[in-house]
Structures are given as structure tokens and as C-alpha cells.
Design a protein around this motif. Sequence first.
Motif, mmCIF file in Angstrom:
data_model
loop_
_atom_site.group_PDB
_atom_site.id
_atom_site.type_symbol
_atom_site.label_atom_id
_atom_site.label_comp_id
_atom_site.label_asym_id
_atom_site.label_seq_id
_atom_site.Cartn_x
_atom_site.Cartn_y
_atom_site.Cartn_z
ATOM 1 N N VAL A 175 6.060 2.254 4.787
ATOM 2 C CA VAL A 175 7.104 3.625 4.834
ATOM 3 C C VAL A 175 7.456 3.877 6.164
ATOM 4 O O VAL A 175 8.797 4.245 6.287
ATOM 5 C CB VAL A 175 6.317 4.761 4.374
ATOM 6 N N VAL A 176 6.615 3.726 7.168
ATOM 7 C CA VAL A 176 7.060 4.053 8.531
ATOM 8 C C VAL A 176 8.202 3.024 9.003
ATOM 9 O O VAL A 176 9.361 3.662 9.691
ATOM 10 C CB VAL A 176 6.055 4.178 9.563
ATOM 11 N N ILE A 211 12.823 6.895 -0.139
ATOM 12 C CA ILE A 211 11.897 5.820 0.237
ATOM 13 C C ILE A 211 10.630 5.774 -0.427
ATOM 14 O O ILE A 211 10.045 6.776 -0.554
ATOM 15 C CB ILE A 211 11.366 5.899 1.781
ATOM 16 N N ASP A 212 10.236 4.622 -1.283
ATOM 17 C CA ASP A 212 9.209 4.461 -2.064
ATOM 18 C C ASP A 212 7.816 4.708 -1.050
ATOM 19 O O ASP A 212 7.661 4.116 -0.085
ATOM 20 C CB ASP A 212 8.966 3.174 -2.613
ATOM 21 N N GLY A 213 6.944 5.405 -1.594
ATOM 22 C CA GLY A 213 5.854 6.122 -0.701
ATOM 23 C C GLY A 213 5.864 7.174 -0.137
ATOM 24 O O GLY A 213 4.907 7.679 0.396
ATOM 25 N N VAL A 238 16.056 3.476 8.080
ATOM 26 C CA VAL A 238 16.889 4.637 7.401
ATOM 27 C C VAL A 238 17.676 5.260 8.600
ATOM 28 O O VAL A 238 18.549 5.888 8.707
ATOM 29 C CB VAL A 238 16.168 5.328 6.516
ATOM 30 N N LYS A 239 16.793 5.901 9.492
ATOM 31 C CA LYS A 239 17.011 6.691 10.706
ATOM 32 C C LYS A 239 18.126 6.086 11.442
ATOM 33 O O LYS A 239 19.036 6.535 11.986
ATOM 34 C CB LYS A 239 15.786 6.960 11.463
ATOM 35 N N ILE A 270 3.143 11.106 3.223
ATOM 36 C CA ILE A 270 3.174 9.622 2.762
ATOM 37 C C ILE A 270 2.100 9.002 2.213
ATOM 38 O O ILE A 270 0.864 9.480 2.692
ATOM 39 C CB ILE A 270 3.504 8.748 4.125
ATOM 40 N N ASP A 271 2.256 8.345 1.177
ATOM 41 C CA ASP A 271 1.126 7.576 0.537
ATOM 42 C C ASP A 271 0.328 6.893 1.764
ATOM 43 O O ASP A 271 0.919 5.731 2.188
ATOM 44 C CB ASP A 271 1.659 6.699 -0.689
#
Length: 73
Positions: free
Chosen positions: A53-54, A26-28, A60-61, A45-46
Motif C-alpha cells: 500500500v505504501v 487503493i486496495d488496503g 499515486v502521490k 492501512i491493512d
Amino acid sequence: MKKVVKIMNIDCANCAAELEHAISKIDGVMEVSINFMAEKMIIDIDDEKYQNVVTKINKVKKKVEPDCEIIGL
């Protein structure tokens, strides 16, 4: 932002590795490590992309490991 969060209901170490791999793409997400036995995830995380991102992590989870729960993100 580096966080340590609780991760519950992962079936096995292989599932944890698969989830870790998917989250790392994932980006970030700068770094992620899931410890199956300790039921914890360390994630960096950025800060500027945190909320986005969260949201992506939760998507994804649900796809990779739908029964698991991430507490504290």
C-alpha cells in the motif's frame, strides 16, 4: 494500522482533497483523511498489505501531486 503522518508542499485544499480521494481507492487503505491546514494525513492501512500500500500511495502521490512529500509512512 492507523498512522498520523506529516504531509508537506500541497498547493491547496482542493489538491489535498484530490489526493485523499485517489489514496482512498487503493486496495488496503481502509480510511484516509488529509488536513490541508494542519499538514497531516491520518491513514488506516491493512497490516498485511502495508508495504504494498505504501508503494502504491507513493505512485499515486507522484501522479496526482508530484511536489508533495509524505513524511512518516
